[in-house]
Design a protein around this motif. Structure first.
Motif, mmCIF file in Angstrom:
data_model
loop_
_atom_site.group_PDB
_atom_site.id
_atom_site.type_symbol
_atom_site.label_atom_id
_atom_site.label_comp_id
_atom_site.label_asym_id
_atom_site.label_seq_id
_atom_site.Cartn_x
_atom_site.Cartn_y
_atom_site.Cartn_z
ATOM 1 N N ASP A 75 0.816 -1.212 0.000
ATOM 2 C CA ASP A 75 0.000 0.000 0.000
ATOM 3 C C ASP A 75 0.850 1.263 0.000
ATOM 4 O O ASP A 75 0.655 2.158 -0.790
ATOM 5 C CB ASP A 75 -0.944 0.033 1.211
ATOM 6 C CG ASP A 75 -2.055 -0.978 1.086
ATOM 7 O OD1 ASP A 75 -2.265 -1.490 -0.032
ATOM 8 O OD2 ASP A 75 -2.697 -1.271 2.093
ATOM 9 N N GLY A 76 1.802 1.342 0.931
ATOM 10 C CA GLY A 76 2.602 2.548 1.032
ATOM 11 C C GLY A 76 3.935 2.444 0.330
ATOM 12 O O GLY A 76 4.650 3.417 0.183
ATOM 13 N N GLY A 77 4.314 1.277 -0.071
ATOM 14 C CA GLY A 77 5.624 1.095 -0.674
ATOM 15 C C GLY A 77 6.695 1.073 0.386
ATOM 16 O O GLY A 77 6.467 1.410 1.540
ATOM 17 N N SER A 133 8.312 4.885 -7.479
ATOM 18 C CA SER A 133 7.810 4.132 -8.619
ATOM 19 C C SER A 133 7.742 4.982 -9.873
ATOM 20 O O SER A 133 8.639 4.945 -10.702
ATOM 21 C CB SER A 133 6.451 3.535 -8.275
ATOM 22 O OG SER A 133 5.571 4.566 -7.872
ATOM 23 N N ASP A 134 6.712 5.771 -10.047
ATOM 24 C CA ASP A 134 6.497 6.501 -11.285
ATOM 25 C C ASP A 134 6.836 7.986 -11.174
ATOM 26 O O ASP A 134 6.277 8.804 -11.893
ATOM 27 C CB ASP A 134 5.041 6.331 -11.744
ATOM 28 C CG ASP A 134 4.737 4.892 -12.106
ATOM 29 O OD1 ASP A 134 5.657 4.187 -12.535
ATOM 30 O OD2 ASP A 134 3.576 4.483 -11.950
ATOM 31 N N LEU A 191 20.830 11.888 -10.188
ATOM 32 C CA LEU A 191 19.390 11.837 -10.417
ATOM 33 C C LEU A 191 19.091 11.568 -11.880
ATOM 34 O O LEU A 191 19.906 11.873 -12.743
ATOM 35 C CB LEU A 191 18.754 13.164 -10.014
ATOM 36 C CG LEU A 191 18.953 13.518 -8.547
ATOM 37 C CD1 LEU A 191 19.664 14.832 -8.454
ATOM 38 C CD2 LEU A 191 17.653 13.549 -7.830
ATOM 39 N N ARG A 192 17.911 11.019 -12.126
ATOM 40 C CA ARG A 192 17.440 10.823 -13.505
ATOM 41 C C ARG A 192 16.061 11.454 -13.616
ATOM 42 O O ARG A 192 15.151 11.138 -12.858
ATOM 43 C CB ARG A 192 17.363 9.351 -13.858
ATOM 44 C CG ARG A 192 16.800 9.162 -15.293
ATOM 45 C CD ARG A 192 16.898 7.743 -15.795
ATOM 46 N NE ARG A 192 18.301 7.412 -15.947
ATOM 47 C CZ ARG A 192 18.835 6.254 -15.566
ATOM 48 N NH1 ARG A 192 18.098 5.332 -15.024
ATOM 49 N NH2 ARG A 192 20.108 6.029 -15.742
ATOM 50 N N VAL A 215 9.479 16.400 -6.389
ATOM 51 C CA VAL A 215 9.184 17.307 -7.492
ATOM 52 C C VAL A 215 8.181 18.347 -7.000
ATOM 53 O O VAL A 215 7.101 18.009 -6.520
ATOM 54 C CB VAL A 215 8.617 16.544 -8.700
ATOM 55 C CG1 VAL A 215 8.214 17.509 -9.809
ATOM 56 C CG2 VAL A 215 9.636 15.531 -9.222
ATOM 57 N N LEU A 216 8.542 19.614 -7.128
ATOM 58 C CA LEU A 216 7.690 20.719 -6.679
ATOM 59 C C LEU A 216 6.886 21.325 -7.820
ATOM 60 O O LEU A 216 5.887 21.983 -7.580
ATOM 61 C CB LEU A 216 8.538 21.797 -6.014
ATOM 62 C CG LEU A 216 9.405 21.339 -4.835
ATOM 63 C CD1 LEU A 216 10.290 22.481 -4.356
ATOM 64 C CD2 LEU A 216 8.551 20.797 -3.710
#
Length: 121
Positions: A27-29, A35-36, A54-55, A117-118
């Motif tokens: 559920d929470g990983g 993931s995505d 980073l990618r 990511v903001l």
């Protein structure tokens, strides 16, 4: 009547607790698993405390850069550094890998890294 009411209250309480406890570990990983996300930490400079690799992947139809917040954490889980920056622009359907320096060379306090990511530009 009080006995039946007390029994039904007990059944309702047990059912509520059983339902609240349901769920899978997926559920929470797992901590640190992403993931995505469009920007992912590929390598954290643990032991060196200086760089994060980073990618960034662009799924948008136009060239896109990401406004991101980078985090470095020590072994106790406390944040030791945080940087806001903009990633390089990434062409549609492509990925870009880049490095960011965030700590003094030789600083071994960093154990884990994360990114959020903001927004996009």
């Amino acid at each position: 009547m009080k006995r039946t009411h007390a029994f039904l209250m007990g059944v309702a309480l047990f059912t509520g607790l059983a339902v609240a406890g349901c769920g899978s570990s997926e559920d929470g990983g797992s901590p640190g698993a992403q993931s995505d996300e469009p920007v992912k930490v590929i390598d954290c400079g643990t032991g060196k405390g200086t760089t994060m690799e980073l990618r960034a992947t662009n799924d948008y139809p136009d060239p896109t850069a990401y406004f991101i917040q980078l985090y470095w954490f020590n072994g106790e889980g406390r944040q030791v550094e945080g940087i806001r920056m903009t990633s390089p622009a990434v062409q549609p359907g492509k990925s870009a890998t880049f490095r960011v320096n965030g700590r003094m060379p030789g600083d071994t306090s960093v154990q884990t890294c994360d990114v959020k990511v903001l927004g996009t530009q």
